[in-house]
Design a protein around this motif. Sequence first.
Motif, PDB file in Angstrom:
ATOM      1  N   ILE A 197       0.835  -1.192   0.000  1.00 53.29           N
ATOM      2  CA  ILE A 197       0.000   0.000   0.000  1.00 53.29           C
ATOM      3  C   ILE A 197       0.877   1.251   0.000  1.00 53.29           C
ATOM      4  CG2 ILE A 197      -1.883  -1.173   1.205  1.00 53.29           C
ATOM      5  CD1 ILE A 197      -1.027   0.473   3.715  1.00 53.29           C
ATOM      6  N   ASP A 198       0.218   2.397  -0.210  1.00 51.40           N
ATOM      7  CA  ASP A 198       0.891   3.692  -0.223  1.00 51.40           C
ATOM      8  C   ASP A 198       0.976   4.270   1.188  1.00 51.40           C
ATOM      9  OD1 ASP A 198       0.436   3.252  -2.948  1.00 51.40           O
ATOM     10  OD2 ASP A 198      -1.313   4.601  -2.979  1.00 51.40           O
ATOM     11  N   VAL A 199       1.869   5.229   1.348  1.00 47.18           N
ATOM     12  CA  VAL A 199       1.877   6.072   2.539  1.00 47.18           C
ATOM     13  C   VAL A 199       2.041   7.510   2.083  1.00 47.18           C
ATOM     14  CG1 VAL A 199       2.851   4.264   4.000  1.00 47.18           C
ATOM     15  CG2 VAL A 199       4.383   5.952   2.944  1.00 47.18           C
ATOM     16  N   GLY A 200       1.622   8.452   2.934  1.00 51.28           N
ATOM     17  CA  GLY A 200       1.849   9.864   2.671  1.00 51.28           C
ATOM     18  C   GLY A 200       3.045  10.352   3.458  1.00 51.28           C
ATOM     19  N   GLU A 201       3.557  11.493   3.054  1.00 49.37           N
ATOM     20  CA  GLU A 201       4.706  12.074   3.757  1.00 49.37           C
ATOM     21  C   GLU A 201       4.584  13.592   3.741  1.00 49.37           C
ATOM     22  OE1 GLU A 201       9.243  12.253   2.505  1.00 49.37           O
ATOM     23  OE2 GLU A 201       8.710  10.212   3.167  1.00 49.37           O
ATOM     24  N   VAL A 202       4.865  14.209   4.877  1.00 45.43           N
ATOM     25  CA  VAL A 202       4.895  15.668   4.945  1.00 45.43           C
ATOM     26  C   VAL A 202       6.188  16.079   5.634  1.00 45.43           C
ATOM     27  CG1 VAL A 202       3.480  15.670   7.082  1.00 45.43           C
ATOM     28  CG2 VAL A 202       3.747  17.780   5.733  1.00 45.43           C
ATOM     29  N   ASN A 203       6.981  16.866   4.933  1.00 51.42           N
ATOM     30  CA  ASN A 203       8.280  17.325   5.450  1.00 51.42           C
ATOM     31  C   ASN A 203       9.097  16.177   6.033  1.00 51.42           C
ATOM     32  OD1 ASN A 203       7.286  19.767   4.669  1.00 51.42           O
ATOM     33  ND2 ASN A 203       7.505  20.778   6.643  1.00 51.42           N
ATOM     34  N   GLY A 204       9.060  15.033   5.346  1.00 54.86           N
ATOM     35  CA  GLY A 204       9.856  13.884   5.739  1.00 54.86           C
ATOM     36  C   GLY A 204       9.223  12.975   6.766  1.00 54.86           C
ATOM     37  N   ARG A 205       8.031  13.332   7.269  1.00 61.86           N
ATOM     38  CA  ARG A 205       7.347  12.516   8.270  1.00 61.86           C
ATOM     39  C   ARG A 205       6.219  11.718   7.620  1.00 61.86           C
ATOM     40  NH1 ARG A 205       5.382  13.795  14.359  1.00 61.86           N
ATOM     41  NH2 ARG A 205       3.723  12.245  14.483  1.00 61.86           N
ATOM     42  N   LEU A 206       6.184  10.437   7.891  1.00 61.98           N
ATOM     43  CA  LEU A 206       5.184   9.544   7.304  1.00 61.98           C
ATOM     44  C   LEU A 206       3.831   9.719   7.968  1.00 61.98           C
ATOM     45  CD1 LEU A 206       5.640   5.806   6.493  1.00 61.98           C
ATOM     46  CD2 LEU A 206       3.871   6.449   8.118  1.00 61.98           C
ATOM     47  N   PHE A 207       2.760   9.586   7.164  1.00 62.19           N
ATOM     48  CA  PHE A 207       1.415   9.470   7.736  1.00 62.19           C
ATOM     49  C   PHE A 207       0.649   8.406   6.963  1.00 62.19           C
ATOM     50  CE2 PHE A 207       1.180  12.965   4.654  1.00 62.19           C
ATOM     51  CZ  PHE A 207       0.009  12.748   3.963  1.00 62.19           C
ATOM     52  N   LEU A 208      -0.181   7.679   7.692  1.00 60.70           N
ATOM     53  CA  LEU A 208      -0.981   6.601   7.118  1.00 60.70           C
ATOM     54  C   LEU A 208      -2.377   7.067   6.741  1.00 60.70           C
ATOM     55  CD1 LEU A 208       0.013   3.779   9.618  1.00 60.70           C
ATOM     56  CD2 LEU A 208       0.854   4.061   7.278  1.00 60.70           C
ATOM     57  N   ASN A 209      -2.904   8.021   7.484  1.00 59.59           N
ATOM     58  CA  ASN A 209      -4.270   8.488   7.246  1.00 59.59           C
ATOM     59  C   ASN A 209      -4.287   9.882   6.637  1.00 59.59           C
ATOM     60  OD1 ASN A 209      -5.533   6.158   8.304  1.00 59.59           O
ATOM     61  ND2 ASN A 209      -5.301   6.930  10.385  1.00 59.59           N
ATOM     62  N   ASN A 210      -4.046  10.905   7.455  1.00 59.76           N
ATOM     63  CA  ASN A 210      -4.189  12.262   6.948  1.00 59.76           C
ATOM     64  C   ASN A 210      -3.476  13.271   7.824  1.00 59.76           C
ATOM     65  OD1 ASN A 210      -6.102  13.380   9.066  1.00 59.76           O
ATOM     66  ND2 ASN A 210      -7.331  11.666   8.310  1.00 59.76           N
ATOM     67  N   VAL A 211      -3.341  14.452   7.275  1.00 58.70           N
ATOM     68  CA  VAL A 211      -2.873  15.629   8.002  1.00 58.70           C
ATOM     69  C   VAL A 211      -3.981  16.665   7.896  1.00 58.70           C
ATOM     70  CG1 VAL A 211      -1.102  17.409   8.206  1.00 58.70           C
ATOM     71  CG2 VAL A 211      -0.476  15.107   7.416  1.00 58.70           C
ATOM     72  N   SER A 212      -4.477  17.114   9.043  1.00 63.33           N
ATOM     73  CA  SER A 212      -5.590  18.057   9.062  1.00 63.33           C
ATOM     74  C   SER A 212      -5.128  19.396   9.632  1.00 63.33           C
ATOM     75  CB  SER A 212      -6.751  17.499   9.896  1.00 63.33           C
ATOM     76  OG  SER A 212      -6.286  17.026  11.157  1.00 63.33           O
ATOM     77  N   MET A 213      -5.590  20.470   8.997  1.00 60.99           N
ATOM     78  CA  MET A 213      -5.192  21.824   9.375  1.00 60.99           C
ATOM     79  C   MET A 213      -6.402  22.738   9.314  1.00 60.99           C
ATOM     80  SD  MET A 213      -1.961  21.600   6.826  1.00 60.99           S
ATOM     81  CE  MET A 213      -2.878  20.311   5.951  1.00 60.99           C
ATOM     82  N   GLY A 214      -6.382  23.794  10.125  1.00 55.60           N
ATOM     83  CA  GLY A 214      -7.458  24.766  10.114  1.00 55.60           C
ATOM     84  C   GLY A 214      -8.326  24.660  11.347  1.00 55.60           C
ATOM     85  N   ILE A 215      -9.330  25.517  11.410  1.00 48.63           N
ATOM     86  CA  ILE A 215     -10.284  25.506  12.521  1.00 48.63           C
ATOM     87  C   ILE A 215     -11.500  24.726  12.058  1.00 48.63           C
ATOM     88  CG2 ILE A 215     -11.731  26.895  14.035  1.00 48.63           C
ATOM     89  CD1 ILE A 215      -9.703  29.119  13.769  1.00 48.63           C
ATOM     90  N   TYR A 216     -11.727  23.569  12.689  1.00 45.88           N
ATOM     91  CA  TYR A 216     -12.680  22.629  12.116  1.00 45.88           C
ATOM     92  C   TYR A 216     -14.100  22.755  12.651  1.00 45.88           C
ATOM     93  CZ  TYR A 216      -7.988  20.719  12.041  1.00 45.88           C
ATOM     94  OH  TYR A 216      -6.644  20.571  11.922  1.00 45.88           O
ATOM     95  N   GLY A 217     -14.258  22.877  13.961  1.00 45.18           N
ATOM     96  CA  GLY A 217     -15.548  22.683  14.604  1.00 45.18           C
ATOM     97  C   GLY A 217     -16.682  23.445  13.978  1.00 45.18           C
ATOM     98  N   ASP A 218     -16.575  24.788  13.948  1.00 50.75           N
ATOM     99  CA  ASP A 218     -17.653  25.602  13.394  1.00 50.75           C
ATOM    100  C   ASP A 218     -17.812  25.370  11.901  1.00 50.75           C
ATOM    101  OD1 ASP A 218     -18.148  26.630  15.864  1.00 50.75           O
ATOM    102  OD2 ASP A 218     -16.971  28.453  15.549  1.00 50.75           O
ATOM    103  N   ALA A 219     -16.683  25.230  11.218  1.00 48.78           N
ATOM    104  CA  ALA A 219     -16.746  25.148   9.757  1.00 48.78           C
ATOM    105  C   ALA A 219     -17.477  23.909   9.287  1.00 48.78           C
ATOM    106  CB  ALA A 219     -15.334  25.180   9.176  1.00 48.78           C
ATOM    107  N   VAL A 220     -17.167  22.750   9.849  1.00 50.71           N
ATOM    108  CA  VAL A 220     -17.744  21.525   9.312  1.00 50.71           C
ATOM    109  C   VAL A 220     -19.187  21.316   9.743  1.00 50.71           C
ATOM    110  CG1 VAL A 220     -15.503  20.411   9.141  1.00 50.71           C
ATOM    111  CG2 VAL A 220     -16.856  20.070  11.205  1.00 50.71           C
ATOM    112  N   GLN A 221     -19.666  22.121  10.692  1.00 50.32           N
ATOM    113  CA  GLN A 221     -21.055  21.987  11.110  1.00 50.32           C
ATOM    114  C   GLN A 221     -21.896  23.172  10.665  1.00 50.32           C
ATOM    115  OE1 GLN A 221     -21.567  20.593  15.224  1.00 50.32           O
ATOM    116  NE2 GLN A 221     -19.401  20.075  15.243  1.00 50.32           N
TER     117      GLN A 221
END
Length: 283
Positions: free
Chosen positions: A113-137
């Motif tokens: 399977i694939d993996v993601g990478e951000v600035n040399g650090r591996l991630f399996l799922n995701n990298v989330s950024m921003g202010i989420y609570g109000d926005a997604v609801q």
Amino acid sequence: MLFINPTSGGGKAVRADLAARARARGIEVVTLGPDASLDELVEHAVSDGADGLGVAGGDGSLAVVATAAIAHGLPFVCLPAGTRNHFALDLGVDRRDLVGALEAFTDGVERRIDVGEVNGRLFLNNVSMGIYGDAVQHSEYRDAKLRTLAETVRAVLGPSGAASALQVIDERGRPYPSPAVLLVSNNLYALNRPLVTGTRHTLAGGQLGVVVLDQPHGPGPPAGRAWTADSVVVDALEPVHAGIDGEAITLQPPLRFLIRPAVLRVRISARHPGVSPSGRLTP
């Protein structure tokens, strides 16, 4: 070699007597203590000749062990002992069968399977950024597609923090300055029906998934869009507070994301589905 976090998921591994059941199958076990360095323990296991690496813990622990498995070309086993087990779900591991997942060591099916990478650090799922609570609801996400984007982000988002002034440019050259939510994932989350919210069709598509939700402004619905890419650059004027596979971290801009296709050997019990719920629904 199996690494067990006894506190993960409210003690799932302890209640299942996972360590004893693993040893009965000939699997060596390391139970993590409160001050243990998982990185050091994994490297020690590899130097001692471990021929496979597994972990029963949260998604953050999985990433540490998966990094070592890739570096040394070893198979990786995921046991669903965390709280939400997002990666296990998308990998096709039966999250209700923690003990049965041990069969991946002895009677497993292997794939890459694939993996993601951000600035040399591996991630399996995701990298989330921003202010989420109000926005997604926000009630203005009435459009079906935007609502699906918001539901997906809400299902998989990591820890939130004060948002930096982020900017990402999509594959059409359109900039997204200061989005309310930015989610970069290892393969795109399923956004078309039929789907199971918060899951990916595949972990072997060779693409990053990008989901953007704009800040709500005015009476109309805010913008939102998703796309795929081989790489993504996110810029900011200051350090970025992010959630990587559910763990809070601060990253120094620019954030350079890339996909690493088919680099992780995974083994899954032959009795488990071996495909995500959304993958099973895809014709």
